[in-house]
Scaffold this motif. Structure first.
Motif, PDB file in Angstrom:
ATOM      1  N   LYS A  99       0.837  -1.210   0.000  1.00 24.37           N
ATOM      2  CA  LYS A  99       0.000   0.000   0.000  1.00 24.37           C
ATOM      3  C   LYS A  99       0.871   1.259   0.000  1.00 24.37           C
ATOM      4  O   LYS A  99       0.580   2.233  -0.691  1.00 24.37           O
ATOM      5  CB  LYS A  99      -0.935  -0.012   1.212  1.00 24.37           C
ATOM      6  N   ARG A 100       1.942   1.231   0.785  1.00 23.17           N
ATOM      7  CA  ARG A 100       2.857   2.376   0.769  1.00 23.17           C
ATOM      8  C   ARG A 100       3.519   2.503  -0.598  1.00 23.17           C
ATOM      9  O   ARG A 100       3.701   3.608  -1.123  1.00 23.17           O
ATOM     10  CB  ARG A 100       3.922   2.205   1.857  1.00 23.17           C
ATOM     11  N   GLY A 101       3.845   1.362  -1.183  1.00 25.53           N
ATOM     12  CA  GLY A 101       4.437   1.392  -2.518  1.00 25.53           C
ATOM     13  C   GLY A 101       3.486   1.950  -3.561  1.00 25.53           C
ATOM     14  O   GLY A 101       3.889   2.685  -4.456  1.00 25.53           O
ATOM     15  N   LEU A 152      14.211   0.313 -10.874  1.00 21.06           N
ATOM     16  CA  LEU A 152      13.963   1.475 -10.016  1.00 21.06           C
ATOM     17  C   LEU A 152      15.217   2.341  -9.892  1.00 21.06           C
ATOM     18  O   LEU A 152      15.133   3.580  -9.893  1.00 21.06           O
ATOM     19  CB  LEU A 152      13.500   1.013  -8.636  1.00 21.06           C
ATOM     20  N   ASP A 153      16.372   1.704  -9.779  1.00 16.52           N
ATOM     21  CA  ASP A 153      17.627   2.466  -9.704  1.00 16.52           C
ATOM     22  C   ASP A 153      17.825   3.308 -10.958  1.00 16.52           C
ATOM     23  O   ASP A 153      18.305   4.454 -10.886  1.00 16.52           O
ATOM     24  CB  ASP A 153      18.816   1.507  -9.530  1.00 16.52           C
ATOM     25  N   HIS A 154      17.467   2.747 -12.092  1.00 15.40           N
ATOM     26  CA  HIS A 154      17.598   3.470 -13.359  1.00 15.40           C
ATOM     27  C   HIS A 154      16.767   4.753 -13.338  1.00 15.40           C
ATOM     28  O   HIS A 154      17.260   5.833 -13.692  1.00 15.40           O
ATOM     29  CB  HIS A 154      17.149   2.567 -14.508  1.00 15.40           C
ATOM     30  N   VAL A 158      14.866  10.677  -5.061  1.00 18.14           N
ATOM     31  CA  VAL A 158      15.579  10.046  -3.950  1.00 18.14           C
ATOM     32  C   VAL A 158      14.639   9.039  -3.304  1.00 18.14           C
ATOM     33  O   VAL A 158      13.478   9.361  -3.015  1.00 18.14           O
ATOM     34  CB  VAL A 158      16.018  11.096  -2.907  1.00 18.14           C
ATOM     35  N   ILE A 159      15.114   7.831  -3.086  1.00 20.13           N
ATOM     36  CA  ILE A 159      14.280   6.781  -2.516  1.00 20.13           C
ATOM     37  C   ILE A 159      15.103   5.978  -1.524  1.00 20.13           C
ATOM     38  O   ILE A 159      16.276   5.648  -1.791  1.00 20.13           O
ATOM     39  CB  ILE A 159      13.713   5.878  -3.643  1.00 20.13           C
ATOM     40  N   THR A 160      14.524   5.695  -0.364  1.00 19.42           N
ATOM     41  CA  THR A 160      15.233   4.896   0.639  1.00 19.42           C
ATOM     42  C   THR A 160      15.103   3.416   0.316  1.00 19.42           C
ATOM     43  O   THR A 160      14.266   3.014  -0.512  1.00 19.42           O
ATOM     44  CB  THR A 160      14.658   5.151   2.043  1.00 19.42           C
ATOM     45  N   ALA A 161      15.897   2.617   0.978  1.00 22.20           N
ATOM     46  CA  ALA A 161      15.832   1.163   0.765  1.00 22.20           C
ATOM     47  C   ALA A 161      14.449   0.632   1.142  1.00 22.20           C
ATOM     48  O   ALA A 161      13.899  -0.244   0.462  1.00 22.20           O
ATOM     49  CB  ALA A 161      16.914   0.472   1.586  1.00 22.20           C
ATOM     50  N   GLU A 162      13.873   1.183   2.210  1.00 24.11           N
ATOM     51  CA  GLU A 162      12.550   0.726   2.618  1.00 24.11           C
ATOM     52  C   GLU A 162      11.499   1.123   1.582  1.00 24.11           C
ATOM     53  O   GLU A 162      10.608   0.321   1.257  1.00 24.11           O
ATOM     54  CB  GLU A 162      12.176   1.317   3.976  1.00 24.11           C
ATOM     55  N   GLN A 163      11.594   2.325   1.075  1.00 28.55           N
ATOM     56  CA  GLN A 163      10.631   2.763   0.059  1.00 28.55           C
ATOM     57  C   GLN A 163      10.769   1.936  -1.218  1.00 28.55           C
ATOM     58  O   GLN A 163       9.767   1.611  -1.856  1.00 28.55           O
ATOM     59  CB  GLN A 163      10.841   4.251  -0.247  1.00 28.55           C
ATOM     60  N   LYS A 164      11.992   1.618  -1.571  1.00 24.97           N
ATOM     61  CA  LYS A 164      12.180   0.782  -2.764  1.00 24.97           C
ATOM     62  C   LYS A 164      11.508  -0.571  -2.575  1.00 24.97           C
ATOM     63  O   LYS A 164      10.826  -1.073  -3.485  1.00 24.97           O
ATOM     64  CB  LYS A 164      13.669   0.595  -3.055  1.00 24.97           C
ATOM     65  N   ALA A 165      11.673  -1.131  -1.395  1.00 25.24           N
ATOM     66  CA  ALA A 165      11.030  -2.423  -1.110  1.00 25.24           C
ATOM     67  C   ALA A 165       9.513  -2.287  -1.179  1.00 25.24           C
ATOM     68  O   ALA A 165       8.813  -3.185  -1.673  1.00 25.24           O
ATOM     69  CB  ALA A 165      11.459  -2.926   0.261  1.00 25.24           C
ATOM     70  N   ASP A 166       8.987  -1.160  -0.726  1.00 29.06           N
ATOM     71  CA  ASP A 166       7.536  -0.939  -0.787  1.00 29.06           C
ATOM     72  C   ASP A 166       7.047  -0.911  -2.242  1.00 29.06           C
ATOM     73  O   ASP A 166       6.019  -1.521  -2.573  1.00 29.06           O
ATOM     74  CB  ASP A 166       7.176   0.387  -0.103  1.00 29.06           C
ATOM     75  N   VAL A 167       7.770  -0.209  -3.092  1.00 32.38           N
ATOM     76  CA  VAL A 167       7.362  -0.129  -4.498  1.00 32.38           C
ATOM     77  C   VAL A 167       7.435  -1.507  -5.160  1.00 32.38           C
ATOM     78  O   VAL A 167       6.547  -1.898  -5.932  1.00 32.38           O
ATOM     79  CB  VAL A 167       8.232   0.890  -5.261  1.00 32.38           C
ATOM     80  N   ILE A 168       8.486  -2.256  -4.842  1.00 31.86           N
ATOM     81  CA  ILE A 168       8.615  -3.611  -5.395  1.00 31.86           C
ATOM     82  C   ILE A 168       7.435  -4.471  -4.948  1.00 31.86           C
ATOM     83  O   ILE A 168       6.849  -5.227  -5.747  1.00 31.86           O
ATOM     84  CB  ILE A 168       9.940  -4.269  -4.964  1.00 31.86           C
ATOM     85  N   HIS A 169       7.076  -4.363  -3.676  1.00 28.24           N
ATOM     86  CA  HIS A 169       5.940  -5.161  -3.179  1.00 28.24           C
ATOM     87  C   HIS A 169       4.646  -4.755  -3.886  1.00 28.24           C
ATOM     88  O   HIS A 169       3.790  -5.603  -4.162  1.00 28.24           O
ATOM     89  CB  HIS A 169       5.810  -4.990  -1.661  1.00 28.24           C
TER      90      HIS A 169
END
Length: 394
Positions: free
Chosen positions: A225-227, A324-326, A357-368
């Motif tokens: 949901k955050r993602g 996402l890094d790209h 700019v995205i944190t590791a936690e936010q990246k995981a949220d988007v992936i989920h």
């Protein structure tokens, strides 16, 4: 077949143009029938519109059934080894898992197999070709294109049709699919049946669909949901190219007020500092011959994206994390080799690819969130599976 296949090299493009004219003229000498084929019943996910269907190729269940058999039939390749399904595997959302597709003669395609998920809604087919505006036009490319060879049927139409006639299933199946046509064994009918089947490949039963459209608030995780919130934010900008019910930006359907067709340069390459892409993958420029179209490709649907790696038109991005890094870097930097360059500095890059700019936690949220778009039912739906393996016959 096809992947909603990669763009056409020059010869195949010319072939497709002639095919467009042929299809527009009605092709074979079919005649109206007094007997009506069994109507096709769309079983659309909640909130999904009815796809547009060409007037000269109306849907019917019999035609879809025939198209399914043809889609999985290796008699539709010049050497009898390949079918549409060779590059479009159901469990991979009708992609093939390769960086670049491999044809029936082992010739490597410059681009990867696009997913056929919800291809019925696409305004253009393939990665970068604004001439392919219907499945009927696009299906001709893998069948008869020669640069590269995919199914390898150029010059072998008669042999292909003879092989189909010899299969006991087909005479009655063609007759049911095209009632009233005294000679339904034609290339046009083959193309129409396959296109009708592909038009039914509709995916909309993912966990996210249950969450967003079916009232199941626990269908996706809190992280997903955050993602989702990040995905649809102006910070990440993802939704501009991957919006609407299909998570792409070039769709059309019954009731559409207008048809939108978009192509984007995302800064994947910048070989010469002027935005150049590898010479065998210049995007829409290959068709339009406009310098400004260098590196412009279609934004594919993100439905089932978690099972369609590798990513981008040439499979040069291996994971969703790397993708996402790209975009976070506003383009890819390649430090060595013939394609070295800073994609973020490309003068041809889309204005929407600005980085974030995205944190590791936010990246995981988007992936989920992206993983929540996986429709397991679609990936294993018997309606889209190989009927020959199942031994299905009418």
């Amino acid at each position: 077949m096809k992947r909603a296949l990669p763009a056409l090299p020059a010869l195949a493009t010319a072939f497709a143009a002639s095919a467009v004219a042929w299809l527009g003229c009605g092709g074979s000498s079919s005649s109206p029938s007094d007997s009506k084929p069994k109507e096709y019943e769309w079983k659309l996910p909640q909130g999904f519109p009815v796809p547009k269907v060409p007037e000269d190729n109306p849907m019917s269940q019999d035609k879809v059934d025939l198209g399914r058999h043809l889609f999985y039939d290796t008699r539709l390749s010049g050497n009898g080894t390949y079918s549409c399904s060779s590059c479009h595997v159901q469990e991979k959302a009708f992609t093939d898992g390769r960086r670049r597709a491999l044809g029936s003669t082992n010739e490597t395609h410059p681009r990867g197999s696009m997913s056929l998920t919800n291809v019925a809604y696409a305004t253009t087919l393939a990665w970068a070709n604004d001439l392919l505006t219907s499945l009927e036009k696009q299906t001709m490319v893998p069948m008869f294109g020669e640069t590269p060879v995919e199914l390898g049927l150029a010059g072998q139409e008669a042999q292909m049709l003879e092989r189909l006639r010899a299969e006991p299933y087909y005479p009655a199946a063609f007759a049911r699919a095209f009632p009233g046509d005294p000679e339904p064994f034609t290339t046009q009918r083959v193309v129409q049946a396959i296109s009708a089947f592909e038009r039914t490949m509709i995916s909309g039963q993912s966990p996210y669909d249950r969450f967003a459209f079916q009232g199941d608030k626990n269908a996706i995780s809190e992280s997903a949901k955050r993602g989702r919130d990040l995905f649809f934010s102006e910070t990440l900008e993802c939704f501009h190219c991957h919006g609407n019910f299909n998570f792409s930006d070039s769709i059309s359907h019954s009731g559409s007020a207008f048809t939108e067709t978009m192509f984007h340069n995302t800064g994947l390459y910048n070989i010469d500092g002027k935005g150049a892409f590898p010479p065998d993958n210049v995007g829409l420029m290959e068709i339009s011959h406009k310098d400004s179209d260098m590196g412009r490709f279609k934004a594919p649907t993100l439905r089932n994206i978690a099972v369609t790696a590798p990513y981008m038109h040439d499979g040069s991005v291996s994971t969703l994390e790397e993708a996402l890094d790209h975009y976070a870097a506003a383009g890819r930097t390649i430090t060595t080799g013939p394609y070295a360059g800073n994609g973020s500095k490309s003068p041809l890059k889309s204005d929407l690819v600005v980085g974030f700019v995205i944190t590791a936690e936010q990246k995981a949220d988007v992936i989920h969130f992206l993983e929540s778009l996986t429709d397991t039912e679609f990936l294993h739906d018997p309606r889209f599976s190989n009927p020959w393996t199942a031994g299905e016959r009418p």
